[in-house]
Design an enzyme around this catalytic site. Sequence first.
Site, PDB file in Angstrom:
ATOM      1  N   ASP A 212      27.244  73.076  20.829  1.00 27.20           N
ATOM      2  CA  ASP A 212      25.439  72.486  21.207  1.00 27.20           C
ATOM      3  C   ASP A 212      25.529  72.236  22.713  1.00 27.20           C
ATOM      4  O   ASP A 212      26.631  71.813  23.196  1.00 27.20           O
ATOM      5  CB  ASP A 212      25.212  71.597  20.151  1.00 27.20           C
ATOM      6  CG  ASP A 212      23.751  71.387  20.361  1.00 27.20           C
ATOM      7  OD1 ASP A 212      23.127  72.296  21.084  1.00 27.20           O
ATOM      8  OD2 ASP A 212      23.154  70.386  19.875  1.00 27.20           O
TER       9      ASP A 212
ATOM     10  N   HIS B  44      24.315  80.290  27.712  1.00 27.81           N
ATOM     11  CA  HIS B  44      25.035  80.823  26.428  1.00 27.81           C
ATOM     12  C   HIS B  44      26.195  81.760  27.215  1.00 27.81           C
ATOM     13  O   HIS B  44      27.408  81.601  26.447  1.00 27.81           O
ATOM     14  CB  HIS B  44      24.091  81.750  25.868  1.00 27.81           C
ATOM     15  CG  HIS B  44      22.848  80.815  25.055  1.00 27.81           C
ATOM     16  ND1 HIS B  44      23.428  79.850  24.517  1.00 27.81           N
ATOM     17  CD2 HIS B  44      21.655  81.251  25.078  1.00 27.81           C
ATOM     18  CE1 HIS B  44      22.084  79.254  24.036  1.00 27.81           C
ATOM     19  NE2 HIS B  44      20.838  80.092  24.535  1.00 27.81           N
TER      20      HIS B  44
ATOM     21  N   LEU C 270      45.259  83.409  13.552  1.00 25.49           N
ATOM     22  CA  LEU C 270      44.131  82.636  13.509  1.00 25.49           C
ATOM     23  C   LEU C 270      43.024  83.322  12.682  1.00 25.49           C
ATOM     24  O   LEU C 270      42.752  84.355  13.328  1.00 25.49           O
ATOM     25  CB  LEU C 270      43.835  82.124  14.813  1.00 25.49           C
ATOM     26  CG  LEU C 270      42.394  81.495  14.851  1.00 25.49           C
ATOM     27  CD1 LEU C 270      42.491  80.148  14.255  1.00 25.49           C
ATOM     28  CD2 LEU C 270      41.825  81.220  16.154  1.00 25.49           C
TER      29      LEU C 270
END
Length: 249
Positions: A18, A35, A129
Amino acid sequence: MSTSPCISYPRHLAIIMDGNGRWAKQRHMSRVLGHREGLKAVRKIVKKCGELGIEVLTLFAFSRENWRRPEEEVQSLMGLFANALKSEISKLNQNQVQLRVIGNLSRFSKSLRHAIEVAHDLTLNNKGLKLVIAVDYSGQWDIIQAVQTLIGQVKAGTLQTEAITQDLFATYLNLSDLPLPDLLIRTSGEYRISNFFLWQLAYTELYFTETLWPDFDEDALNKALLFYSKRERRFGCTSEQHAEINVEA
Ligand code: FPP
């Protein structure tokens, strides 16, 4: 685990990214540029988590509520996801990352859904991962879709109502084959879960930081991991019982 023997790392780290908009506003830049900077932070954190041997990293990239944002911002976020998928996937694959995207993808364009499917299939057998991107995801949606499937099975006679236990219910949720999140990080000084994982966070350690997502770097991650390693996770037991369990383990 490849690093400090003194730190216990979460098996599953979940992050609510955020603050991209505020980061951009502070610099008189457009939210879209915020972004893009956020994506740079994503790259750094994915790399670091892979190096640390963390098993699962889930990133909350787009909530169901985010569709309410101005059309231009939604479109640019979609473009960013699509481009990131195209440009990053071969490197992720080389690094043995397994990519999963969770959420209700029905509102995404056909081409984006196709790119997600291709990326998923390509990395399916990778052993590194597990990178989970949550898009058009909400914890309430996840629970409802599980309930709908269960009710369908009860109606079809393949499941008895009495057989529905906590453990069985959990298997109908997204990511039920992976360990539950051990640590949730939320950036930008907001102290909310914002309809991200709900059921899955029952025993998760929560870490909130004022750092805006584009500024969340390796140092910021290390601080969060250090916080986690100092927590005493008792899962309902007393401190004394917990100490005993740790000695026995
Ligand atoms: C929250 O910041 C961030 C988002 C809604 C989008 C997250 C997207 C990225 C980090 C980039 C792409 C990621 C991937 C995985 C390809 P905000 O806009 O709510 O910030 P604000 O609260 O300051 O307005």
